[in-house]
Write a protein that holds these residues in place. Structure first.
Motif, PDB file in Angstrom:
ATOM      1  N   SER A   1       0.824  -1.214   0.000  1.00 28.94           N
ATOM      2  CA  SER A   1       0.000   0.000   0.000  1.00 28.94           C
ATOM      3  C   SER A   1       0.861   1.268   0.000  1.00 28.94           C
ATOM      4  CB  SER A   1      -0.955   0.000   1.191  1.00 28.94           C
ATOM      5  OG  SER A   1      -0.235  -0.044   2.400  1.00 28.94           O
ATOM      6  N   ILE A   2       1.997   1.234   0.684  1.00 28.68           N
ATOM      7  CA  ILE A   2       2.876   2.410   0.687  1.00 28.68           C
ATOM      8  C   ILE A   2       3.568   2.550  -0.663  1.00 28.68           C
ATOM      9  CG2 ILE A   2       4.989   3.363   1.702  1.00 28.68           C
ATOM     10  CD1 ILE A   2       4.009   2.409   4.398  1.00 28.68           C
ATOM     11  N   VAL A   3       3.967   1.441  -1.261  1.00 25.43           N
ATOM     12  CA  VAL A   3       4.597   1.497  -2.585  1.00 25.43           C
ATOM     13  C   VAL A   3       3.614   2.054  -3.609  1.00 25.43           C
ATOM     14  CG1 VAL A   3       5.582   0.095  -4.439  1.00 25.43           C
ATOM     15  CG2 VAL A   3       6.252  -0.319  -2.067  1.00 25.43           C
ATOM     16  N   GLU A   4       2.335   1.703  -3.496  1.00 25.98           N
ATOM     17  CA  GLU A   4       1.315   2.223  -4.410  1.00 25.98           C
ATOM     18  C   GLU A   4       1.161   3.734  -4.284  1.00 25.98           C
ATOM     19  OE1 GLU A   4      -2.389   0.220  -3.856  1.00 25.98           O
ATOM     20  OE2 GLU A   4      -1.516  -1.754  -4.222  1.00 25.98           O
ATOM     21  N   GLU A   5       1.321   4.244  -3.065  1.00 28.90           N
ATOM     22  CA  GLU A   5       1.177   5.689  -2.840  1.00 28.90           C
ATOM     23  C   GLU A   5       2.335   6.478  -3.443  1.00 28.90           C
ATOM     24  OE1 GLU A   5      -1.386   7.413  -1.555  1.00 28.90           O
ATOM     25  OE2 GLU A   5      -2.447   5.499  -1.476  1.00 28.90           O
ATOM     26  N   GLY A   6       3.467   5.850  -3.617  1.00 32.90           N
ATOM     27  CA  GLY A   6       4.582   6.512  -4.279  1.00 32.90           C
ATOM     28  C   GLY A   6       5.681   6.987  -3.339  1.00 32.90           C
ATOM     29  N   TRP A   7       6.567   7.773  -3.929  1.00 33.28           N
ATOM     30  CA  TRP A   7       7.778   8.225  -3.256  1.00 33.28           C
ATOM     31  C   TRP A   7       7.482   9.049  -2.002  1.00 33.28           C
ATOM     32  CZ3 TRP A   7      12.611   6.914  -3.119  1.00 33.28           C
ATOM     33  CH2 TRP A   7      13.552   7.798  -2.641  1.00 33.28           C
ATOM     34  N   ALA A   8       6.481   9.908  -2.049  1.00 33.41           N
ATOM     35  CA  ALA A   8       6.168  10.784  -0.916  1.00 33.41           C
ATOM     36  C   ALA A   8       5.827   9.974   0.328  1.00 33.41           C
ATOM     37  CB  ALA A   8       5.028  11.719  -1.270  1.00 33.41           C
ATOM     38  N   ALA A   9       5.114   8.882   0.156  1.00 33.06           N
ATOM     39  CA  ALA A   9       4.758   8.040   1.302  1.00 33.06           C
ATOM     40  C   ALA A   9       5.984   7.312   1.845  1.00 33.06           C
ATOM     41  CB  ALA A   9       3.678   7.034   0.903  1.00 33.06           C
ATOM     42  N   LEU A  10       6.897   6.969   0.966  1.00 32.19           N
ATOM     43  CA  LEU A  10       8.085   6.229   1.389  1.00 32.19           C
ATOM     44  C   LEU A  10       9.038   7.098   2.199  1.00 32.19           C
ATOM     45  CD1 LEU A  10       9.466   3.482   1.214  1.00 32.19           C
ATOM     46  CD2 LEU A  10      10.632   4.295  -0.825  1.00 32.19           C
ATOM     47  N   VAL A  11       9.183   8.359   1.821  1.00 32.92           N
ATOM     48  CA  VAL A  11      10.106   9.247   2.533  1.00 32.92           C
ATOM     49  C   VAL A  11       9.415  10.048   3.635  1.00 32.92           C
ATOM     50  CG1 VAL A  11      11.736   9.424   0.622  1.00 32.92           C
ATOM     51  CG2 VAL A  11       9.889  11.096   0.828  1.00 32.92           C
ATOM     52  N   PHE A  12       8.211   9.685   3.998  1.00 31.46           N
ATOM     53  CA  PHE A  12       7.494  10.381   5.070  1.00 31.46           C
ATOM     54  C   PHE A  12       8.278  10.425   6.383  1.00 31.46           C
ATOM     55  CE2 PHE A  12       4.241  10.598   8.438  1.00 31.46           C
ATOM     56  CZ  PHE A  12       3.710  11.850   8.116  1.00 31.46           C
ATOM     57  N   PRO A  13       8.965   9.345   6.802  1.00 33.20           N
ATOM     58  CA  PRO A  13       9.780   9.457   8.025  1.00 33.20           C
ATOM     59  C   PRO A  13      10.850  10.550   7.938  1.00 33.20           C
ATOM     60  CG  PRO A  13       9.528   7.156   7.428  1.00 33.20           C
ATOM     61  CD  PRO A  13       8.961   7.965   6.296  1.00 33.20           C
ATOM     62  N   LEU A  14      11.419  10.744   6.759  1.00 34.03           N
ATOM     63  CA  LEU A  14      12.409  11.808   6.599  1.00 34.03           C
ATOM     64  C   LEU A  14      11.761  13.186   6.656  1.00 34.03           C
ATOM     65  CD1 LEU A  14      14.702  10.326   3.804  1.00 34.03           C
ATOM     66  CD2 LEU A  14      15.022  10.290   6.280  1.00 34.03           C
ATOM     67  N   PHE A  15      10.552  13.289   6.142  1.00 33.03           N
ATOM     68  CA  PHE A  15       9.814  14.550   6.214  1.00 33.03           C
ATOM     69  C   PHE A  15       9.545  14.923   7.677  1.00 33.03           C
ATOM     70  CE2 PHE A  15       5.644  16.582   6.706  1.00 33.03           C
ATOM     71  CZ  PHE A  15       5.910  17.800   6.086  1.00 33.03           C
ATOM     72  N   ILE A  16       9.128  13.951   8.470  1.00 36.23           N
ATOM     73  CA  ILE A  16       8.874  14.199   9.893  1.00 36.23           C
ATOM     74  C   ILE A  16      10.174  14.636  10.584  1.00 36.23           C
ATOM     75  CG2 ILE A  16       8.248  13.084  12.085  1.00 36.23           C
ATOM     76  CD1 ILE A  16       5.874  13.636  10.330  1.00 36.23           C
ATOM     77  N   SER A  17      11.272  13.982  10.273  1.00 39.80           N
ATOM     78  CA  SER A  17      12.564  14.331  10.876  1.00 39.80           C
ATOM     79  C   SER A  17      12.997  15.736  10.475  1.00 39.80           C
ATOM     80  CB  SER A  17      13.636  13.334  10.450  1.00 39.80           C
ATOM     81  OG  SER A  17      13.281  12.040  10.849  1.00 39.80           O
ATOM     82  N   ALA A  18      12.878  16.063   9.215  1.00 44.74           N
ATOM     83  CA  ALA A  18      13.272  17.388   8.733  1.00 44.74           C
ATOM     84  C   ALA A  18      12.405  18.475   9.358  1.00 44.74           C
ATOM     85  CB  ALA A  18      13.192  17.441   7.211  1.00 44.74           C
ATOM     86  N   THR A  19      11.122  18.201   9.467  1.00 41.89           N
ATOM     87  CA  THR A  19      10.211  19.153  10.110  1.00 41.89           C
ATOM     88  C   THR A  19      10.596  19.349  11.570  1.00 41.89           C
ATOM     89  OG1 THR A  19       8.442  18.454   8.624  1.00 41.89           O
ATOM     90  CG2 THR A  19       7.786  19.661  10.599  1.00 41.89           C
ATOM     91  N   GLY A  20      10.954  18.267  12.247  1.00 42.28           N
ATOM     92  CA  GLY A  20      11.368  18.348  13.638  1.00 42.28           C
ATOM     93  C   GLY A  20      12.625  19.180  13.826  1.00 42.28           C
ATOM     94  N   ILE A  21      13.555  19.100  12.891  1.00 48.88           N
ATOM     95  CA  ILE A  21      14.781  19.901  12.980  1.00 48.88           C
ATOM     96  C   ILE A  21      14.449  21.386  12.854  1.00 48.88           C
ATOM     97  CG2 ILE A  21      16.935  20.465  11.782  1.00 48.88           C
ATOM     98  CD1 ILE A  21      17.109  17.438  11.102  1.00 48.88           C
ATOM     99  N   ILE A  22      13.591  21.731  11.915  1.00 48.38           N
ATOM    100  CA  ILE A  22      13.210  23.135  11.727  1.00 48.38           C
ATOM    101  C   ILE A  22      12.447  23.658  12.943  1.00 48.38           C
ATOM    102  CG2 ILE A  22      11.798  24.696  10.324  1.00 48.38           C
ATOM    103  CD1 ILE A  22      12.549  22.830   7.928  1.00 48.38           C
ATOM    104  N   VAL A  23      11.510  22.868  13.454  1.00 43.77           N
ATOM    105  CA  VAL A  23      10.749  23.262  14.641  1.00 43.77           C
ATOM    106  C   VAL A  23      11.674  23.435  15.840  1.00 43.77           C
ATOM    107  CG1 VAL A  23       9.042  22.424  16.308  1.00 43.77           C
ATOM    108  CG2 VAL A  23       8.541  22.348  13.877  1.00 43.77           C
TER     109      VAL A  23
END
Length: 122
Positions: A62-84
């Motif tokens: 299901s995550i592979v079907e959603e594409g790249w954005a779903a796969l790198v979501f953990p990195l998005f959360i980490s990057a957001t946490g660094i900025i916050v």
């Protein structure tokens, strides 16, 4: 461990005396090593957890079907946490700095609330 100093001046400080500069230097070195080690352990655990989340995600159809954005979501959360974290550090150092010991708890609670709010909104 520190050395006994002051033999020539009659003071004869004990090896574990808090007035012994060698003991102080030894304790400072121990504390620096402990903090640096803990920081590297946390960074390693954080990196491993992020990689594990992406690896598990790549095995999920299901995550592979959603594409790249779903796969790198953990990195998005980490990057957001660094900025916050940088924004909240700015609040603590420039907007509402701690001026008295009694203000420490209030400043920490403000940072906790602000980071929680910003991460929830993001």
């Amino acid at each position: 461990s520190g050395k006994v100093i002051g033999v020539g001046d009659g003071k004869k400080l004990d090896e574990d005396s808090p007035y012994n500069p060698a003991c102080i230097a030894d304790n400072v070195g121990d504390n620096v090593g402990d903090v640096a080690g803990m920081g590297s352990d946390l960074f390693g655990s954080f990196g491993e957890a992020s990689c594990a989340a992406m690896l598990i995600g790549s095995a999920s159809a299901s995550i592979v079907e959603e594409g790249w954005a779903a796969l790198v979501f953990p990195l998005f959360i980490s990057a957001t946490g660094i900025i916050v974290c940088m924004l909240c550090s700015f609040v603590a150092t420039d907007i509402q700095p701690v001026r008295r010991e009694a203000d420490i708890e209030t400043a920490l609670k403000i940072q906790l609330g602000l980071t929680s709010l910003l991460m929830t909104v993001a």
